[in-house]
Enzyme design. Sequence first.
Site, short mmCIF file in Angstrom:
data_model
loop_
_atom_site.label_atom_id
_atom_site.label_comp_id
_atom_site.label_asym_id
_atom_site.label_seq_id
_atom_site.Cartn_x
_atom_site.Cartn_y
_atom_site.Cartn_z
N GLY A 45 0.82 -1.21 0.00
CA GLY A 45 0.00 0.00 0.00
C GLY A 45 0.85 1.26 0.00
N ARG B 237 0.97 -15.97 5.47
CA ARG B 237 1.15 -17.28 6.08
C ARG B 237 2.08 -17.17 7.28
NH1 ARG B 237 2.16 -22.30 2.11
NH2 ARG B 237 2.47 -23.97 3.57
N ARG C 135 -1.11 -24.47 4.10
CA ARG C 135 -1.73 -23.69 3.02
C ARG C 135 -3.25 -23.67 3.17
NH1 ARG C 135 0.03 -21.46 -1.75
NH2 ARG C 135 -1.56 -21.27 -3.35
N ASN D 77 -8.24 -16.51 4.58
CA ASN D 77 -8.45 -15.53 3.52
C ASN D 77 -9.83 -15.64 2.89
OD1 ASN D 77 -6.12 -13.73 3.18
ND2 ASN D 77 -5.00 -15.64 3.07
N VAL E 266 -4.56 -8.52 -5.31
CA VAL E 266 -3.11 -8.62 -5.19
C VAL E 266 -2.74 -9.56 -4.04
CG1 VAL E 266 -0.99 -7.28 -4.69
CG2 VAL E 266 -2.82 -6.27 -6.10
N GLY E 267 -3.55 -9.54 -2.97
CA GLY E 267 -3.27 -10.35 -1.78
C GLY E 267 -3.33 -11.84 -2.08
N ARG F 204 8.54 -9.93 -14.19
CA ARG F 204 9.74 -10.68 -13.79
C ARG F 204 10.28 -11.48 -14.97
NH1 ARG F 204 7.20 -12.79 -8.00
NH2 ARG F 204 8.14 -11.17 -6.68
N HIS G 12 -0.87 -17.41 -9.76
CA HIS G 12 0.24 -16.59 -9.25
C HIS G 12 0.88 -17.36 -8.10
CE1 HIS G 12 2.76 -13.45 -7.82
NE2 HIS G 12 2.13 -13.38 -6.67
#
Length: 329
Positions: free
Chosen positions: A18, A95, A101, A108, A132-133, A165, A190
């Site tokens: 942010g 995490r 996981r 989430n 994005v999270g 990337r 992602h």
Amino acid sequence: MSKPAMRVAVTGAAGQIGYALLFRIASGEMLGKDQPVILQLLEIPDEKAQKALKGVIMELDDCAFPLLQEVTAHSDPRTAFKDADVALLVGARPRGPGMERKDLLSVNAQIFTAQGKALNDVASRNVKVLVVGNPANTNAYIAMKSAPDLPAKNFTAMLRLDHNRALSQLAAKSGKAVADIEKLVVWGNHSPTMYPDYRFATVGGQSLAKLINDDAWNRDTFIPTVGKRGAAIIEARGLSSAASAANAAIDHVRDWVLGSNGKWVTMGIPSDGSYGIPEGIIYGVPVTTENGEYKRVEGLEIDAFSRERLDFTLKELLEERDGVKDLLK
């Protein structure tokens, strides 16, 4: 005559990403140098987080950005998302030690179910949502499923960091400029399973794959380097990649809103069943963008190696989806 202001909601607004993101939005880098913005910033209803958010807002004020019309602080998504034209869902539970996981998914799922419902109820009907999270694809899927009154196509996940990337690795390998490489694709989730694919990429009209001509590098160096880049940055910096993630979010939304000028970019979008990806799964694919809409690049040939990679990242996404199914009832 100046344009009406666009309302941009950002969650996790006092966090690292942010902090790297907000000043660039306020300066006009995301929506254009002639587009006024109103920032609606959400943080958790925790005294420390809200205090930090106030500090960020003080700094935004101190920049005296000509395009920044107003900034508001929120602890409730229902006020933060009110009439939002763009929503950047950056905040997610990271995490922690000893967390599996599946634990991360369920924590989430609660956050993104609540945020999806709030978007459904109060955001603009044309809201553009970028998650994005992490896990970004599945969090976007949860938000989308929790917002039945909004078009599914409004929900996207960020694969642009992986795309950027990959571009940078390809530029270094080929000795070409990043800006000259076109038609790169990143498929899938992602996560380290994603598949960066330069079979269609060109430099000055020439095939990049022919120029590099190194299958072993592609398989053993390029794909793992892009996939594990986030972990490598944590290892080096002691913190996760924040500035590069913020930069990718700016790129993603800028292209979505203002157009990619015919260039291929990667977005995680709800599948329409093409490329053998089940409908509704949020999956990274190549798109072009124009007039505020994205359009997937269709008809690309998928060879045997690529099919294997597409299915590998899909398997992970299906496992994640199945892991949150019961939480979406």
